[in-house]
Design a protein around this motif. Structure first.
Motif, short mmCIF file in Angstrom:
data_model
loop_
_atom_site.label_atom_id
_atom_site.label_comp_id
_atom_site.label_asym_id
_atom_site.label_seq_id
_atom_site.Cartn_x
_atom_site.Cartn_y
_atom_site.Cartn_z
N CYS A 94 0.92 -1.28 0.04
CA CYS A 94 0.09 -0.06 -0.05
C CYS A 94 0.84 1.17 -0.09
CB CYS A 94 -0.95 0.00 1.25
SG CYS A 94 -2.12 1.37 1.26
N PRO A 95 0.80 2.23 -0.82
CA PRO A 95 1.73 3.26 -1.25
C PRO A 95 1.29 4.51 -0.30
CG PRO A 95 0.17 3.14 -3.03
CD PRO A 95 0.06 2.03 -2.19
N GLU A 96 0.63 4.31 0.80
CA GLU A 96 0.21 5.32 1.72
C GLU A 96 1.19 5.99 2.16
OE1 GLU A 96 -2.47 6.58 2.81
OE2 GLU A 96 -4.09 5.19 1.57
N GLY A 97 1.30 7.42 2.13
CA GLY A 97 2.52 7.96 2.60
C GLY A 97 2.56 8.52 3.93
N THR A 98 1.66 8.05 4.66
CA THR A 98 1.61 8.40 6.13
C THR A 98 2.56 7.82 6.91
OG1 THR A 98 -0.30 6.86 6.53
CG2 THR A 98 -1.02 9.28 6.25
N GLU A 99 3.27 8.37 7.80
CA GLU A 99 4.29 7.74 8.95
C GLU A 99 4.00 8.49 10.34
OE1 GLU A 99 6.48 5.57 8.10
OE2 GLU A 99 6.60 5.50 6.11
N PRO A 100 3.98 7.27 11.28
CA PRO A 100 3.94 6.03 11.00
C PRO A 100 2.50 5.69 10.35
CG PRO A 100 3.51 6.46 13.38
CD PRO A 100 3.64 7.98 12.65
N HIS A 101 2.62 4.25 9.81
CA HIS A 101 1.60 3.85 9.05
C HIS A 101 0.21 3.60 10.22
CE1 HIS A 101 3.12 3.61 5.33
NE2 HIS A 101 4.38 3.09 5.82
N PRO A 102 -0.74 4.38 9.91
CA PRO A 102 -2.09 3.77 10.95
C PRO A 102 -2.60 2.20 10.31
CG PRO A 102 -2.64 5.20 8.93
CD PRO A 102 -1.23 5.02 8.83
N ASN A 103 -3.65 2.00 10.98
CA ASN A 103 -4.13 0.95 10.45
C ASN A 103 -4.74 1.10 9.14
OD1 ASN A 103 -3.71 -0.76 12.84
ND2 ASN A 103 -5.51 -0.35 13.68
N ILE A 104 -4.25 0.23 8.44
CA ILE A 104 -4.74 0.23 6.81
C ILE A 104 -5.48 -1.08 6.52
CG2 ILE A 104 -4.08 0.00 4.41
CD1 ILE A 104 -1.21 1.47 5.52
N CYS A 116 -6.45 -0.14 -1.05
CA CYS A 116 -6.10 0.08 0.56
C CYS A 116 -6.44 1.40 0.83
CB CYS A 116 -4.47 -0.32 0.72
SG CYS A 116 -3.44 1.01 -0.24
N ARG A 117 -6.79 1.48 2.23
CA ARG A 117 -7.31 2.79 2.79
C ARG A 117 -6.81 2.79 4.30
NH1 ARG A 117 -11.88 4.11 5.27
NH2 ARG A 117 -12.90 2.50 4.96
N ALA A 118 -6.33 4.01 4.76
CA ALA A 118 -5.97 4.14 6.17
C ALA A 118 -7.24 4.48 6.81
CB ALA A 118 -4.85 5.33 6.28
N THR A 119 -7.40 3.60 7.85
CA THR A 119 -8.83 3.73 8.39
C THR A 119 -8.81 5.02 9.35
OG1 THR A 119 -7.66 2.52 10.60
CG2 THR A 119 -8.89 1.11 9.09
N SER A 120 -7.77 5.69 9.44
CA SER A 120 -7.86 7.07 10.34
C SER A 120 -8.11 8.26 9.38
CB SER A 120 -6.38 7.34 10.67
OG SER A 120 -5.44 7.50 9.92
N SER A 121 -8.05 7.85 7.80
CA SER A 121 -8.64 8.92 7.26
C SER A 121 -9.54 8.61 6.15
CB SER A 121 -7.21 9.49 6.36
OG SER A 121 -6.80 8.50 5.69
#
Length: 107
Positions: A39-49, A88-93
């Motif tokens: 998953c290329p989510e750019g958020t660090e640290p990675h939230p639950n995805i 894929c999607r970060a659950t926090s956003s």
């Protein structure tokens, strides 16, 4: 503006071929092989995805495992039924756009 995301794919055995249909990369996997989607989510640290296949939340089982808090999705013994569009999607956003990749299975 421009927005680009890249998926890193690792298949044991025959290397995958990656093409693109519009903005969605297409990964061709070989039946019986192993596929690792990142998953290329750019958020660090990675939230639950969360991972989705064809719009439905993907359930883990013996062949499908989510690794590193969702950063990777591992598919073992890839079968034709594993083909389709993955996202894929970060659950926090919840409002964020989901990176997508389409998997085709041959063999």
């Amino acid at each position: 503006g421009e927005d680009s995301r890249s998926f890193h794919v690792s298949i044991q055995g025959t290397p995958p071929s990656i093409t693109s249909a519009g903005e969605i990369p297409i990964i061709t996997a070989v039946a019986g092989g192993q596929l690792l989607l990142e998953c290329p989510e750019g958020t660090e640290p990675h939230p639950n995805i969360e991972w989705h296949r064809e719009g439905s939340l993907l359930q883990e089982d013996a062949r499908r495992q989510v690794l590193a808090q969702g950063r990777f999705l591992q598919l073992r013994a890839v079968a034709a039924a594993d083909g389709g569009e993955y996202s894929c999607r970060a659950t926090s956003s919840p409002g964020a756009t989901s990176p997508r990749v389409r998997v085709r299975v041959h063999g």
